[in-house]
Design a protein around this motif. Structure first.
Motif, PDB file in Angstrom:
ATOM      1  N   LEU A  75       0.825  -1.207   0.000  1.00 19.11           N
ATOM      2  CA  LEU A  75       0.000   0.000   0.000  1.00 19.11           C
ATOM      3  C   LEU A  75       0.860   1.259   0.000  1.00 19.11           C
ATOM      4  O   LEU A  75       0.646   2.175  -0.802  1.00 19.11           O
ATOM      5  N   LEU A  76       1.838   1.316   0.876  1.00 22.60           N
ATOM      6  CA  LEU A  76       2.652   2.522   1.028  1.00 22.60           C
ATOM      7  C   LEU A  76       3.554   2.776  -0.176  1.00 22.60           C
ATOM      8  O   LEU A  76       3.946   3.918  -0.427  1.00 22.60           O
ATOM      9  N   SER A  77       3.878   1.713  -0.923  1.00 27.99           N
ATOM     10  CA  SER A  77       4.729   1.862  -2.101  1.00 27.99           C
ATOM     11  C   SER A  77       3.923   2.004  -3.388  1.00 27.99           C
ATOM     12  O   SER A  77       4.475   1.893  -4.485  1.00 27.99           O
ATOM     13  N   ASP A  78       2.606   2.218  -3.247  1.00 26.46           N
ATOM     14  CA  ASP A  78       1.690   2.413  -4.378  1.00 26.46           C
ATOM     15  C   ASP A  78       1.495   1.163  -5.222  1.00 26.46           C
ATOM     16  O   ASP A  78       1.091   1.239  -6.382  1.00 26.46           O
ATOM     17  N   GLY A  79       1.764   0.003  -4.629  1.00 24.36           N
ATOM     18  CA  GLY A  79       1.457  -1.251  -5.310  1.00 24.36           C
ATOM     19  C   GLY A  79      -0.018  -1.583  -5.210  1.00 24.36           C
ATOM     20  O   GLY A  79      -0.516  -2.475  -5.894  1.00 24.36           O
ATOM     21  N   SER A  90      -2.170   0.196  10.820  1.00 17.13           N
ATOM     22  CA  SER A  90      -2.167   1.646  10.609  1.00 17.13           C
ATOM     23  C   SER A  90      -1.575   2.358  11.822  1.00 17.13           C
ATOM     24  O   SER A  90      -0.942   3.411  11.697  1.00 17.13           O
ATOM     25  N   ILE A  91      -1.761   1.776  12.996  1.00 13.72           N
ATOM     26  CA  ILE A  91      -1.193   2.346  14.218  1.00 13.72           C
ATOM     27  C   ILE A  91       0.320   2.186  14.228  1.00 13.72           C
ATOM     28  O   ILE A  91       1.061   3.118  14.579  1.00 13.72           O
ATOM     29  N   TYR A  92       0.792   1.005  13.820  1.00 12.81           N
ATOM     30  CA  TYR A  92       2.237   0.771  13.755  1.00 12.81           C
ATOM     31  C   TYR A  92       2.904   1.742  12.784  1.00 12.81           C
ATOM     32  O   TYR A  92       3.973   2.292  13.068  1.00 12.81           O
ATOM     33  N   VAL A  93       2.279   1.952  11.636  1.00 17.24           N
ATOM     34  CA  VAL A  93       2.858   2.841  10.617  1.00 17.24           C
ATOM     35  C   VAL A  93       2.868   4.287  11.116  1.00 17.24           C
ATOM     36  O   VAL A  93       3.869   5.006  10.969  1.00 17.24           O
ATOM     37  N   TYR A  94       1.776   4.709  11.706  1.00 17.81           N
ATOM     38  CA  TYR A  94       1.678   6.087  12.202  1.00 17.81           C
ATOM     39  C   TYR A  94       2.744   6.379  13.267  1.00 17.81           C
ATOM     40  O   TYR A  94       3.272   7.494  13.347  1.00 17.81           O
ATOM     41  N   ALA A 102      -1.383   5.624   6.538  1.00 18.59           N
ATOM     42  CA  ALA A 102      -2.618   4.954   6.114  1.00 18.59           C
ATOM     43  C   ALA A 102      -3.773   5.333   7.021  1.00 18.59           C
ATOM     44  O   ALA A 102      -3.619   5.433   8.240  1.00 18.59           O
ATOM     45  N   ILE A 103      -4.937   5.517   6.411  1.00 18.11           N
ATOM     46  CA  ILE A 103      -6.143   5.901   7.153  1.00 18.11           C
ATOM     47  C   ILE A 103      -7.231   4.853   6.939  1.00 18.11           C
ATOM     48  O   ILE A 103      -7.507   4.433   5.817  1.00 18.11           O
ATOM     49  N   MET A 221      -8.277   0.434   4.110  1.00 18.79           N
ATOM     50  CA  MET A 221      -7.544   1.668   4.350  1.00 18.79           C
ATOM     51  C   MET A 221      -6.813   2.102   3.087  1.00 18.79           C
ATOM     52  O   MET A 221      -6.564   1.301   2.178  1.00 18.79           O
ATOM     53  N   ALA A 222      -6.489   3.369   3.050  1.00 18.93           N
ATOM     54  CA  ALA A 222      -5.749   3.944   1.926  1.00 18.93           C
ATOM     55  C   ALA A 222      -4.832   5.020   2.474  1.00 18.93           C
ATOM     56  O   ALA A 222      -5.024   5.504   3.592  1.00 18.93           O
ATOM     57  N   LYS A 223      -3.850   5.381   1.683  1.00 17.46           N
ATOM     58  CA  LYS A 223      -2.947   6.434   2.130  1.00 17.46           C
ATOM     59  C   LYS A 223      -3.687   7.766   2.222  1.00 17.46           C
ATOM     60  O   LYS A 223      -4.669   8.002   1.507  1.00 17.46           O
ATOM     61  N   GLN A 224      -3.210   8.616   3.087  1.00 16.81           N
ATOM     62  CA  GLN A 224      -3.805   9.920   3.309  1.00 16.81           C
ATOM     63  C   GLN A 224      -3.940  10.693   1.996  1.00 16.81           C
ATOM     64  O   GLN A 224      -4.994  11.282   1.707  1.00 16.81           O
ATOM     65  N   SER A 225      -2.915  10.653   1.168  1.00 15.83           N
ATOM     66  CA  SER A 225      -2.929  11.386  -0.095  1.00 15.83           C
ATOM     67  C   SER A 225      -3.976  10.828  -1.052  1.00 15.83           C
ATOM     68  O   SER A 225      -4.651  11.586  -1.752  1.00 15.83           O
ATOM     69  N   TYR A 226      -4.120   9.500  -1.067  1.00 18.91           N
ATOM     70  CA  TYR A 226      -5.092   8.875  -1.978  1.00 18.91           C
ATOM     71  C   TYR A 226      -6.515   9.266  -1.589  1.00 18.91           C
ATOM     72  O   TYR A 226      -7.352   9.547  -2.456  1.00 18.91           O
ATOM     73  N   LEU A 227      -6.794   9.307  -0.301  1.00 19.20           N
ATOM     74  CA  LEU A 227      -8.129   9.698   0.144  1.00 19.20           C
ATOM     75  C   LEU A 227      -8.449  11.142  -0.250  1.00 19.20           C
ATOM     76  O   LEU A 227      -9.572  11.447  -0.666  1.00 19.20           O
ATOM     77  N   LYS A 228      -7.477  12.009  -0.136  1.00 21.52           N
ATOM     78  CA  LYS A 228      -7.697  13.416  -0.469  1.00 21.52           C
ATOM     79  C   LYS A 228      -7.931  13.611  -1.963  1.00 21.52           C
ATOM     80  O   LYS A 228      -8.742  14.448  -2.378  1.00 21.52           O
ATOM     81  N   GLU A 229      -7.224  12.835  -2.777  1.00 16.33           N
ATOM     82  CA  GLU A 229      -7.270  13.017  -4.229  1.00 16.33           C
ATOM     83  C   GLU A 229      -8.349  12.193  -4.915  1.00 16.33           C
ATOM     84  O   GLU A 229      -8.644  12.421  -6.094  1.00 16.33           O
ATOM     85  N   ASN A 230      -8.954  11.247  -4.211  1.00 14.81           N
ATOM     86  CA  ASN A 230      -9.916  10.333  -4.854  1.00 14.81           C
ATOM     87  C   ASN A 230     -11.161  10.137  -3.987  1.00 14.81           C
ATOM     88  O   ASN A 230     -11.603   9.009  -3.753  1.00 14.81           O
TER      89      ASN A 230
END
Length: 330
Positions: A75-79, A90-94, A102-103, A221-230
């Motif tokens: 997910l984080l590498s846009d795969g 998501s907690i571990y990543v944050y 990721a959100i 879940m999706a990355k923060q940027s993906y949620l904002k843009e889509n």
């Protein structure tokens, strides 16, 4: 007249094919990564097979990435655009302070999905029986393991002193390790638990899902940027999931099993039905995509009891309920 009819018929067919092709081309491709292949995720497969995603203009490209670490990396590498994974990741990543974390935006399962299985029948089972025994648990740091420890502690059992807790076996090898090993107890997902019962290799004696209560166990879940843009895409995706959740809630286990059987071709249809019935009975399938704050707090309590909770895990930052609320209020 004959040639005119033939020409007209051909023209109509061409127009229809072109229209179908055009409609297909309008579908937006979504790369979706699931952490494992599990009938625990039945509503997701229903949404695909019943065409709910396509109705929303989405073409789901599903990949199984086998493991929380691999799925989150994908997910984080846009795969992947969206990942179905345990919300604890998501907690571990944050906690690592990434720029684009990721959100969680749509919940799929709302209880743990594992069962306590014993080698021998336990007609008068009590959790006290685990003391002094060997218990083959799940991977350290994952939700199944943390829930397992949480439930043991709930019954005044110290998982590291009152029994022999084994956590050194890979997820995929746990069933075979139990059969060939000396452990009296094991923590298993369906349909393996039901298969073991049928084959006389084990007996389901308790549910960790029932014991641990409601928790955002598996979440989209999706990355923060993906949620904002889509935002439109996320809303369409969430609407399809909600529709599937309602379908699963209103249909029987056998109907669900028939719809998703192609995802589990090696599993007997009867076993698949029994397993789904177990999950329905303990309300493991979320009936809507809304991840509530009280279940998030339960998740944090479970992680904290296992010593795996980072300092911060803010609900208002790591959970977005806007899309779930919108589709539920339509």
């Amino acid at each position: 007249m004959k040639y005119f009819f033939t020409f007209t018929t051909s023209l109509v067919i061409v127009i229809m094919l072109t229209a179908c092709q055009a409609n297909y081309q309008k579908l937006t491709k979504i790369n979706l990564a699931e952490v494992t292949r599990s009938l625990f995720y039945a509503p997701q497969y229903v949404a695909i097979e019943k065409g709910f995603f396509k109705d929303e203009g989405l073409d789901i490209q599903l990949q199984t990435t086998w493991g929380g670490d691999k799925t989150m990396t994908t997910l984080l590498s846009d795969g992947a655009d969206i990942a179905l994974i345990g919300s604890e990741t998501s907690i571990y990543v944050y906690a690592q302070n990434p720029k684009d974390y990721a959100i969680n935006f749509a919940q799929l399962t709302q209880t743990d999905g594992t069962f306590l299985v014993a080698k021998n029948p336990k007609p008068n089972f009590s959790w006290e029986h685990l003391k002094g025994e060997s218990f083959l648990g799940q991977r350290k740091g994952g939700m199944p393991q943390m829930v397992g420890e949480f439930v043991l502690k709930k019954h005044q059992i110290d998982p590291h002193n009152d029994l022999t807790l084994l956590q050194n076996v890979d997820f995929g090898n746990i069933p075979s390790a139990f059969v060939s090993g000396d452990s009296e107890y094991v923590q298993l997902f369906e349909p393996t638990a039901s298969v073991f019962e049928r084959e006389g290799k084990g007996h389901v004696i308790a549910s960790f899902g029932e014991e641990s209560g409601k928790v955002p166990y598996t979440v989209f879940m999706a990355k923060q940027s993906y949620l904002k843009e889509n935002k439109d895409i996320i809303k369409q995706f969430t609407r399809a999931i909600y529709r599937a959740q309602k379908w699963v809630e209103s249909h029987g286990a056998s109907e669900i099993a028939n719809v998703i059987h192609s995802y589990f071709e090696d599993v007997d249809l009867e076993i698949l039905t029994t397993s789904i019935e177990r999950y329905k009975n303990q309300q493991s399938f979320a009936t809507n995509p809304l991840l509530t704050e009280d279940t998030w707090e339960n998740l944090k309590a479970i992680m904290d009891a296992a010593g795996e909770l980072p300092n911060e895990a803010p609900y208002e930052i790591l959970v977005n309920t806007d899309f779930a609320k919108e589709v539920m209020n339509e």
